[in-house]
Design a protein around this motif. Structure first.
Motif, short mmCIF file in Angstrom:
data_model
loop_
_atom_site.label_atom_id
_atom_site.label_comp_id
_atom_site.label_asym_id
_atom_site.label_seq_id
_atom_site.Cartn_x
_atom_site.Cartn_y
_atom_site.Cartn_z
N VAL A 5 0.84 -1.21 0.00
CA VAL A 5 0.00 0.00 0.00
C VAL A 5 0.87 1.25 0.00
CG1 VAL A 5 -1.71 1.30 1.29
CG2 VAL A 5 -1.94 -1.15 1.08
N HIS A 6 1.96 1.22 0.76
CA HIS A 6 2.88 2.37 0.75
C HIS A 6 3.50 2.55 -0.63
CE1 HIS A 6 3.49 2.03 5.39
NE2 HIS A 6 2.28 2.39 5.04
N ILE A 31 1.06 4.40 -2.76
CA ILE A 31 1.03 5.82 -2.42
C ILE A 31 2.20 6.55 -3.07
CG2 ILE A 31 0.92 7.50 -0.55
CD1 ILE A 31 -1.40 5.53 -0.68
N LEU A 84 1.52 7.06 -6.62
CA LEU A 84 0.57 8.17 -6.74
C LEU A 84 1.30 9.51 -6.75
CD1 LEU A 84 -2.57 9.00 -6.18
CD2 LEU A 84 -1.79 9.25 -3.87
N VAL A 91 -4.04 8.37 -12.12
CA VAL A 91 -4.28 8.57 -10.69
C VAL A 91 -5.73 8.27 -10.34
CG1 VAL A 91 -4.08 10.19 -8.81
CG2 VAL A 91 -2.49 10.31 -10.70
N GLY A 92 -6.66 8.72 -11.19
CA GLY A 92 -8.08 8.60 -10.85
C GLY A 92 -8.65 7.21 -11.06
N ALA A 93 -8.09 6.42 -11.97
CA ALA A 93 -8.70 5.12 -12.24
C ALA A 93 -7.75 3.96 -12.00
CB ALA A 93 -9.22 5.10 -13.68
N LEU A 101 -4.79 3.61 -10.48
CA LEU A 101 -4.26 3.39 -9.13
C LEU A 101 -5.36 3.01 -8.15
CD1 LEU A 101 -1.44 5.97 -8.55
CD2 LEU A 101 -1.31 3.54 -8.90
N VAL A 102 -6.58 3.50 -8.38
CA VAL A 102 -7.69 3.10 -7.50
C VAL A 102 -7.91 1.59 -7.63
CG1 VAL A 102 -10.14 3.37 -7.05
CG2 VAL A 102 -8.78 5.36 -7.57
N LEU A 103 -7.81 1.09 -8.88
CA LEU A 103 -7.96 -0.36 -9.09
C LEU A 103 -6.82 -1.12 -8.41
CD1 LEU A 103 -9.24 -0.81 -12.72
CD2 LEU A 103 -10.38 -1.33 -10.60
N LEU A 111 -5.19 -0.22 -5.75
CA LEU A 111 -5.47 -0.22 -4.31
C LEU A 111 -6.57 -1.22 -3.98
CD1 LEU A 111 -5.43 3.43 -2.97
CD2 LEU A 111 -4.09 1.51 -2.21
N PHE A 112 -7.58 -1.27 -4.86
CA PHE A 112 -8.71 -2.18 -4.63
C PHE A 112 -8.21 -3.62 -4.48
CE2 PHE A 112 -12.22 -4.83 -6.25
CZ PHE A 112 -13.20 -4.45 -5.36
N MET A 120 -5.60 -3.98 -1.32
CA MET A 120 -6.20 -3.94 0.01
C MET A 120 -6.72 -5.29 0.45
SD MET A 120 -8.09 -0.32 -0.19
CE MET A 120 -9.37 -0.58 0.97
N MET A 121 -6.98 -6.19 -0.51
CA MET A 121 -7.51 -7.50 -0.13
C MET A 121 -6.39 -8.51 0.14
SD MET A 121 -11.01 -7.87 -2.22
CE MET A 121 -10.49 -7.38 -3.85
#
Lengths: 167, 329
Positions: free
Chosen positions: A28-29, A32, A35, A62-64, A66-68, A70-71, A74-75
């Protein structure tokens, strides 16, 4: 002068965060840091007089994307993931590939005509979107269509792969 | 030099206004909630409870700021700030009006900080960044409910951002420009985009509701099943930052809607009011609509949320682009 100072700030943070991406143990770091790196690149695009590319960089990466990232990350079980190495095996192959890439970069830079790139472009912030759209749909129409076709194939492939598990 | 000072002054004014907005908005929200549910809302502090927001603010300031023992302390601390900065940055390119002249020194001042030729892209891109605060806050808390809230936020954001952006393409095709100033100017004299893009507006409104996580799309803080979702572990000022973000995001979404579909500061010419008043009236109206929806509809289930986003809104927004394209040609 001021522009150079800003360039240095953005470039140093970009390189620093890019190094941090691979050196952080916690995934996760790493995301970031990636990002931060992408945002600095968007800032560099603004300094290169292409606000459109900067907006797209932030919008898409950044908007799409990286969100994926992270998604998915995170699991993952972070404690286990941060213990594992990115590349299985010893240090040999990563270092070898790194050396080949550095040699390639040096050769490319020494052979290219740097003077042509270093000439300052005229200050211009208007009309870039229109010019870009016209260039994409006239001069570069074939590469543009090829890229969209490849994306379509990738999209269909993802759907096929996703459906297989449903059965 | 004066230009730079002027820009700094505008930034300071806008930031100050945005920071103080939650005070009237929380009061308004609780009063609207009260009257919709046939009760009075806050009544105790001050006449008609008008001092209630100040009491809340004092309470939040003096509470203990708890960081859970197993949380990722650094990310936990910065997450509220990460979610707060983008919603403020959106206002950098928002035109509140055209230009006006200061009476005594005869200086022409524009009522926007910057007019970018990619304005609409900038607004959509930056507004989308706010979700990182939610995701990181949810993950860093190291709690099941918060993590689920964060996961839902990322999935929801990806699904609805697409439809939201696609519905804006219709406007760009009609106006032929990405600059927000041009978009507003092209709507002068009752040529509001809502009349030319009704389908686009419906998609944008629903996508906007989902983007700012208001009911019926507030699954990320679903108190029925997730406790409080992504901010379950937050307290004190960090919780207040998340609330501030939510209210400013609501205002910014209303502002974008007014700019794109309702002619910005353009008002009926038979009522002589300055443009900025029209602008504020329209924005307040949409803020009220958001609150009205919140206390009228129940929340969607998670699978319903996904199927609305991908199976209804996305195809509809593509149809909207197609129809607009045919009409424009």
């Amino acid at each position: 002068m001021i522009e150079q100072i800003f360039f240095l700030i953005f470039a140093i943070i970009a390189v620093g965060s890019a190094v941090a991406v691979v050196s952080f143990r916690n995934p996760v770091h790493s995301v970031i840091s990636l990002l931060v790196c992408f945002i600095q690149m968007a800032a560099l695009f603004v300094m290169l007089r292409s606000p459109f590319l900067a907006a797209v960089q932030i919008f898409v990466y950044v908007g799409a994307v990286l969100v994926l990232f992270l998604f998915v990350i995170m699991m993952i079980d972070i404690r286990k993931a941060s213990m594992e190495r990115f590349v299985p095996g010893g240090h040999f192959w990563p270092v070898a590939i790194l050396i080949v890439l550095v040699i390639e970069m040096v050769v490319i830079i020494s052979k290219s005509k740097l003077e042509a790139v270093l000439v300052a472009s005229p200050l211009r912030l208007d009309g870039s979107v229109k010019e870009m759209g016209e260039a994409l749909f006239s001069k570069y129409i074939l590469p543009f269509e090829v890229v969209s076709f490849i994306l379509l194939v990738a999209l269909l492939g993802a759907i096929v792969l996703g459906r297989k598990e449903l059965k | 030099m004066l230009e730079v000072l002027l820009i700094i002054l505008k930034v300071v004014v806008i930031t100050m206004v945005m920071f103080s907005l939650p005070l009237p908005l929380t009061y308004m929200e609780r009063k609207v909630a009260g009257h919709i549910q046939v009760r009075l809302g806050p009544m105790r502090v001050g006449p008609h409870g008008i001092l209630q927001p100040f009491a809340d603010m004092i309470k939040l300031l003096f509470k203990e700021d708890v960081v859970p023992a197993k949380a990722d302390a650094w990310l936990f601390r910065i997450a509220p700030v990460v979610s707060m900065i983008p919603v403020f940055a959106v206002f950098a390119t928002v035109p509140f009006g055209d230009k006006f002249t200061i009476p005594f020194i005869n200086k022409e001042v524009t009522m926007y900080i910057a007019d970018m030729n990619v304005g609409i892209l900038y607004v959509l891109a930056v507004a989308g960044l706010s979700v990182y605060g939610t995701i990181l806050g949810g993950w860093a808390s190291n709690s099941k409910y918060a993590l689920l809230g964060g996961l839902r936020a990322s999935a929801q954001m990806i699904s609805y951002e697409l439809a939201l952006s696609f519905s804006c393409i219709g406007i760009v095709m009609v106006v032929n420009s990405l600059s927000l100033l041009d978009i507003v100017k092209s709507q002068a004299g009752w040529h509001w985009n809502i009349f030319y893009q009704p389908l686009g507006f419906i998609i944008f409104f629903i996508g906007g509701l989902a983007e700012i996580n208001r009911i019926p799309f507030d699954l990320i803080e679903d108190e029925g099943t997730l406790g409080a979702g992504y901010h379950a572990e937050y307290s004190s000022m960090r919780f207040a930052f998340f609330m501030l973000t939510e209210y400013v995001a609501m205002v910014s979404m209303s502002v974008i809607m007014v700019l794109l579909y309702f002619g910005g500061w353009d008002g009926p010419s038979f009522i002589p009011l300055p443009g900025i008043i029209w602008f504020i009236l329209k924005v307040v109206f949409f803020v009220y609509v958001f609150m009205w929806t919140r206390f009228t509809y129940p929340r969607y289930r998670y699978d319903q949320l996904m199927s609305i986003g991908w199976k209804i809104l996305l195809p509809l927004s593509l149809v909207n682009i197609l129809i607009t394209g045919l009409v424009v040609i």
